[in-house]
Write a protein that holds these residues in place. Structure first.
Motif, PDB file in Angstrom:
ATOM      1  N   ARG A  32       0.826  -1.209   0.000  1.00 51.26           N
ATOM      2  CA  ARG A  32       0.000   0.000   0.000  1.00 51.26           C
ATOM      3  C   ARG A  32       0.863   1.262   0.000  1.00 51.26           C
ATOM      4  NH1 ARG A  32      -5.583  -0.287   2.916  1.00 51.26           N
ATOM      5  NH2 ARG A  32      -6.520  -1.187   1.080  1.00 51.26           N
ATOM      6  N   TRP A  33       1.808   1.298  -0.936  1.00 51.12           N
ATOM      7  CA  TRP A  33       2.662   2.482  -1.078  1.00 51.12           C
ATOM      8  C   TRP A  33       1.815   3.645  -1.555  1.00 51.12           C
ATOM      9  CZ3 TRP A  33       4.023   5.962  -4.822  1.00 51.12           C
ATOM     10  CH2 TRP A  33       5.114   6.778  -4.530  1.00 51.12           C
ATOM     11  N   ARG A  34       1.894   4.754  -0.860  1.00 43.93           N
ATOM     12  CA  ARG A  34       1.083   5.912  -1.210  1.00 43.93           C
ATOM     13  C   ARG A  34       1.983   7.113  -1.479  1.00 43.93           C
ATOM     14  NH1 ARG A  34      -3.991   7.469  -1.236  1.00 43.93           N
ATOM     15  NH2 ARG A  34      -4.750   5.597  -0.212  1.00 43.93           N
ATOM     16  N   LYS A  36       1.833  11.161  -3.757  1.00 40.25           N
ATOM     17  CA  LYS A  36       0.925  12.270  -4.038  1.00 40.25           C
ATOM     18  C   LYS A  36       0.000  11.958  -5.207  1.00 40.25           C
ATOM     19  CE  LYS A  36       4.170  15.702  -2.371  1.00 40.25           C
ATOM     20  NZ  LYS A  36       5.093  16.763  -2.736  1.00 40.25           N
ATOM     21  N   GLY A  38      -1.088   8.799  -6.120  1.00 44.35           N
ATOM     22  CA  GLY A  38      -1.908   7.602  -5.978  1.00 44.35           C
ATOM     23  C   GLY A  38      -1.258   6.545  -5.121  1.00 44.35           C
ATOM     24  N   GLU A  39      -1.884   5.383  -5.112  1.00 41.72           N
ATOM     25  CA  GLU A  39      -1.435   4.257  -4.279  1.00 41.72           C
ATOM     26  C   GLU A  39      -1.135   3.059  -5.162  1.00 41.72           C
ATOM     27  OE1 GLU A  39      -3.905   1.329  -1.584  1.00 41.72           O
ATOM     28  OE2 GLU A  39      -3.523   3.186  -0.482  1.00 41.72           O
ATOM     29  N   ASP A  41      -0.842  -1.036  -4.655  1.00 35.73           N
ATOM     30  CA  ASP A  41      -1.198  -2.047  -3.657  1.00 35.73           C
ATOM     31  C   ASP A  41       0.031  -2.779  -3.131  1.00 35.73           C
ATOM     32  OD1 ASP A  41      -3.889  -1.413  -3.880  1.00 35.73           O
ATOM     33  OD2 ASP A  41      -4.320  -3.053  -5.258  1.00 35.73           O
ATOM     34  N   GLU A  54      -1.596  -4.396  -8.735  1.00 40.54           N
ATOM     35  CA  GLU A  54      -2.914  -3.841  -8.431  1.00 40.54           C
ATOM     36  C   GLU A  54      -3.874  -5.003  -8.217  1.00 40.54           C
ATOM     37  OE1 GLU A  54      -6.071  -1.153  -7.824  1.00 40.54           O
ATOM     38  OE2 GLU A  54      -3.905  -0.848  -7.779  1.00 40.54           O
ATOM     39  N   ARG A  75      -4.052   6.583 -12.647  1.00 39.28           N
ATOM     40  CA  ARG A  75      -3.584   6.823 -11.276  1.00 39.28           C
ATOM     41  C   ARG A  75      -2.397   5.923 -10.953  1.00 39.28           C
ATOM     42  NH1 ARG A  75      -3.948   3.748  -7.249  1.00 39.28           N
ATOM     43  NH2 ARG A  75      -5.636   2.510  -8.082  1.00 39.28           N
ATOM     44  N   ALA A  79       1.380   7.006  -9.971  1.00 41.99           N
ATOM     45  CA  ALA A  79       2.014   6.556  -8.726  1.00 41.99           C
ATOM     46  C   ALA A  79       3.332   5.847  -9.010  1.00 41.99           C
ATOM     47  CB  ALA A  79       1.061   5.648  -7.952  1.00 41.99           C
TER      48      ALA A  79
END
Length: 116
Positions: A32-34, A36, A38-39, A41, A54, A75, A79
């Motif tokens: 769940r790397w986030r 600015k 997006g993320e 999984d 994903e 997105r 990311a």
């Protein structure tokens, strides 16, 4: 699925997929790397290749794949670009995987998916 039930089902699916990658001798770089933009999984590595994952969960594998919208794809690309810009030591050999998880918990991993 909505709300708390959907969230927990998604987390459980991501955990099951992470275990599948670990059992296939991948190392997990991030869960769940986030950033600015997006993320992501999961981010896994093996043999010099970085895999951006994903996870999609639904009643069936077909429905799960259909849930990957063009907006989500954009997105994810954003990311990944951000992740790579911040992690210059990351190997240039990358791919996108989309594991699907059905209602029974069965996992199917679509490797090296090309988004449109």
């Amino acid at each position: 699925m909505t709300g708390s039930v959907g969230y927990h089902a998604g987390v459980a699916s991501e955990n099951a997929v992470a275990a599948a990658y670990l059992s296939a001798a991948y190392s997990l770089s991030a869960n769940r790397w986030r950033g600015k933009r997006g993320e992501i999984d999961l981010i896994a590595t093996r043999d010099g290749q970085t895999v951006f994952v994903e996870v999609k969960k639904s009643r069936s594998h077909d429905i799960a794949v259909q849930k990957l919208s063009a907006r989500q794809q954009n997105r994810i690309y954003g990311a990944v670009e951000e992740f790579l810009s911040l992690n210059t030591d990351c190997d240039a050999d990358c791919r996108f995987d989309v594991p699907t998880v059905d209602a029974t918990g069965d996992i199917r991993i679509l490797e090296n998916v090309i988004f449109h």
